[in-house]
Scaffold this active site. Structure first.
Site, PDB file in Angstrom:
ATOM      1  N   PHE A 198       0.849  -1.194   0.000  1.00  0.00           N
ATOM      2  CA  PHE A 198       0.000   0.000   0.000  1.00  0.00           C
ATOM      3  C   PHE A 198       0.893   1.255   0.000  1.00  0.00           C
ATOM      4  CE2 PHE A 198      -2.893   3.058   1.996  1.00  0.00           C
ATOM      5  CZ  PHE A 198      -4.067   2.795   1.302  1.00  0.00           C
TER       6      PHE A 198
ATOM      7  N   ASP B 218       1.115  -4.751   8.672  1.00  0.00           N
ATOM      8  CA  ASP B 218      -0.021  -3.857   8.464  1.00  0.00           C
ATOM      9  C   ASP B 218      -1.269  -4.737   8.332  1.00  0.00           C
ATOM     10  OD1 ASP B 218      -2.004  -2.104   7.529  1.00  0.00           O
ATOM     11  OD2 ASP B 218      -0.492  -0.802   6.613  1.00  0.00           O
TER      12      ASP B 218
ATOM     13  N   TYR C   4     -11.463   1.697  10.040  1.00  0.00           N
ATOM     14  CA  TYR C   4     -12.618   2.176   9.256  1.00  0.00           C
ATOM     15  C   TYR C   4     -12.988   1.236   8.111  1.00  0.00           C
ATOM     16  CZ  TYR C   4      -8.600   4.249   6.795  1.00  0.00           C
ATOM     17  OH  TYR C   4      -7.394   4.453   6.189  1.00  0.00           O
ATOM     18  N   LYS C   5     -12.215   0.143   7.948  1.00  0.00           N
ATOM     19  CA  LYS C   5     -12.548  -0.835   6.912  1.00  0.00           C
ATOM     20  C   LYS C   5     -13.451  -1.890   7.548  1.00  0.00           C
ATOM     21  CE  LYS C   5      -8.488   0.571   4.357  1.00  0.00           C
ATOM     22  NZ  LYS C   5      -7.035   0.449   4.223  1.00  0.00           N
TER      23      LYS C   5
ATOM     24  N   ARG D  46     -11.833  -4.313  -7.748  1.00  0.00           N
ATOM     25  CA  ARG D  46     -11.761  -4.935  -6.429  1.00  0.00           C
ATOM     26  C   ARG D  46     -13.162  -5.075  -5.853  1.00  0.00           C
ATOM     27  NH1 ARG D  46      -8.119  -2.215  -1.796  1.00  0.00           N
ATOM     28  NH2 ARG D  46      -9.931  -0.883  -1.848  1.00  0.00           N
TER      29      ARG D  46
HETATM   30  C1  PLP Z   1      -6.224   1.593   4.347  1.00  0.00           C
HETATM   31  C2  PLP Z   1      -4.769   1.335   4.568  1.00  0.00           C
HETATM   32  C3  PLP Z   1      -3.952   2.267   5.197  1.00  0.00           C
HETATM   33  C4  PLP Z   1      -4.526   3.584   5.613  1.00  0.00           C
HETATM   34  O1  PLP Z   1      -3.642   4.423   6.265  1.00  0.00           O
HETATM   35  P1  PLP Z   1      -4.200   5.807   6.827  1.00  0.00           P
HETATM   36  O2  PLP Z   1      -3.092   6.349   7.616  1.00  0.00           O
HETATM   37  O3  PLP Z   1      -5.437   5.494   7.607  1.00  0.00           O
HETATM   38  O4  PLP Z   1      -4.573   6.649   5.667  1.00  0.00           O
HETATM   39  C5  PLP Z   1      -2.629   1.946   5.423  1.00  0.00           C
HETATM   40  N1  PLP Z   1      -2.127   0.763   5.013  1.00  0.00           N
HETATM   41  C6  PLP Z   1      -2.883  -0.166   4.392  1.00  0.00           C
HETATM   42  C7  PLP Z   1      -2.307  -1.466   3.970  1.00  0.00           C
HETATM   43  C8  PLP Z   1      -4.222   0.113   4.131  1.00  0.00           C
HETATM   44  O5  PLP Z   1      -4.971  -0.782   3.482  1.00  0.00           O
END
Ligand code: PLP
Length: 424
Positions: free
Chosen positions: A139, A216, A241-242, A391
């Site tokens: 990501f 992560d 938030y997911k 997705r």
């Molecule tokens: C959604 C997501 C993030 C989000 O990071 P934020 O700091 O909340 O913007 C980070 N890493 C991964 C792998 C994600 O899927």
């Protein structure tokens, strides 16, 4: 438009699929859970819970109650009950969703900031080592954070190329870590392919090289049972938030394995990480334990919604959520094989149950246009990841088998229309 392809939900083939899905929905032990969530009036199938989870009804009442009673009436006195929320909710999240014993998880900041804190702390603890490793396909924020840390410290950032569909394996990680490696940062579930990594196997390989793992969990927490302690992971972060459904910008979490808490010191020394925040004239003395990884004032409204999201999943049971999620993604893969492969879609998610998270990714050469069409028609909500991926997130508590058929039918119709538009 070409009359050859079965392009509509009401066409014979999708009618068959719909009947089959209706039977699966009737037999689904978690079907009732959709009642727990707010739904829009004319909601199309929502296959983007992996970007932003739906709103639990109880979260709305908690938010109002907290705002009116605790903030509105209690004012500053309410901090008595609020102060321990980062650790209390962290412990509960750890217990219900992360396989983490108490005192190792706190809720704080964003995933990005937590990545910075934990990665910096890890690097400081291994000063002789000169390389940091991540997945080239990780990501973006993860790669950027690590690139920034490497640049500011003169370290080498090693971007590893893993299999596009299957993601990192212990063997492949073994090939990119060595005596120079300080830290390996990987996603537990890949945000593009949905591949689920072998956390225990990879953590062991990294440990054998004398380096630390930082996981992560953004795409696994709340969807896949995570076993941080048992897998001997060192460090982890993730968002809420997911699949935890705590709302846009809700605070993230971080995990520091107990064995590292004495050795690691995070770089953002704020008063909330200090032993006694209100001994204001004192210099910074970190708290004992996981509390030292806090920095500033906790976001109470967001924290309350994390708590609601975790309790909701505790009621459903993460194992039941996982079973339904696997049934959904397996069914979607069957639909894709049957109806979408002939229209130019290719599966880009592992087929084996144990190797995928809660999404199905399809590649199509014209995915961008396809998704734009679906965006404007509004018949399904899913997302596009460049250059050519569609997705489909299958958040188990809020997704039905019928949703999957409707999404597949919409994709089929769009693809057929694109092609016939060219022919005509
Ligand atoms: C959604 C997501 C993030 C989000 O990071 P934020 O700091 O909340 O913007 C980070 N890493 C991964 C792998 C994600 O899927």
């Amino acid at each position: 438009m070409s009359a050859a392809a079965p392009v509509g939900e009401d066409s014979g083939l999708f009618a068959e699929d719909l009947a089959e899905a209706a039977a699966l929905d009737r037999a689904d032990p978690l079907a009732w859970a959709t009642e727990l969530f707010h739904a829009g009036a004319a909601d199309p199938p929502y296959l983007d819970g992996n970007s932003l989870g739906r709103l639990p009804k109880r979260s709305l009442s908690r938010l109002l109650q907290l705002a009116e009673d605790e903030w509105g009436e209690g004012l500053v006195r309410s901090w008595n009950g609020w102060m321990d929320m980062p650790a209390r909710v962290g412990d509960r999240l750890g217990e219900v969703l992360l396989g983490a014993g108490p005192g190792q998880v706190v809720i704080a900041d964003s995933t990005s900031v937590n990545l910075y804190k934990l990665a910096a702390a890890a690097l400081d603890s291994l000063p002789g080592r000169t390389a940091v490793v991540t997945d080239r396909a990780n990501f973006p924020t993860d790669r950027y954070l690590l690139a920034g840390l490497a640049a500011s410290r003169g370290l080498t950032l090693r971007l590893a190329d893993f299999d596009e569909v299957m993601g990192p394996t212990p063997e492949a990680v073994g090939n990119v870590v060595g005596a120079d490696t300080a830290l390996v940062l990987l996603s537990h579930v890949d945000y593009r392919s949905g591949a689920l990594a072998d956390m225990a196997g990879i953590s062991a390989v990294v440990r054998d090289a004398g380096a630390l793992t930082l996981w992560d969990l953004s795409h696994s927490v709340g969807a896949v049972p995570v076993t941080l302690d048992e897998s001997r992971a060192d460090l982890a972060v993730g968002c809420t938030y997911k699949y935890v459904n705590a709302g846009p910008g809700s605070p993230a979490f971080l995990y520091v394995s107990r064995h590292l808490q004495q050795r690691l010191r995070q770089p953002i020394w704020g008063w909330m990480g200090k032993r006694d925040p209100f001994a204001m004239e004192e210099p910074y003395i970190p708290r004992e334990g996981i509390g030292s990884f806090l920095s500033g004032t906790p976001p109470i409204l967001g924290l309350a919604l994390v708590e609601e999201g975790v309790e909701l999943l505790a009621e459903l049971g993460i194992d039941r959520v996982r079973s339904k999620s696997l049934a959904l993604t397996a069914h979607l893969i069957r639909l894709a094989d049957r109806r979408l492969e002939p229209l130019g879609f290719h599966l880009a998610t592992p087929r084996q149950d144990g190797q995928r998270g809660s999404q199905v990714t399809l590649r199509h050469p014209r995915a961008r246009e396809l998704c734009q069409r679906l965006d404007s028609s509004g018949e399904v909500i899913l997302d596009f990841r460049p250059p050519d991926r569609v997705r489909l997130g299958c958040a188990a508590p809020t997704t039905s088998f019928t949703d999957l058929v409707r999404a597949a039918a919409a994709l089929a119709r769009s693809a057929a229309e694109l092609t016939s538009g060219e022919a005509g």
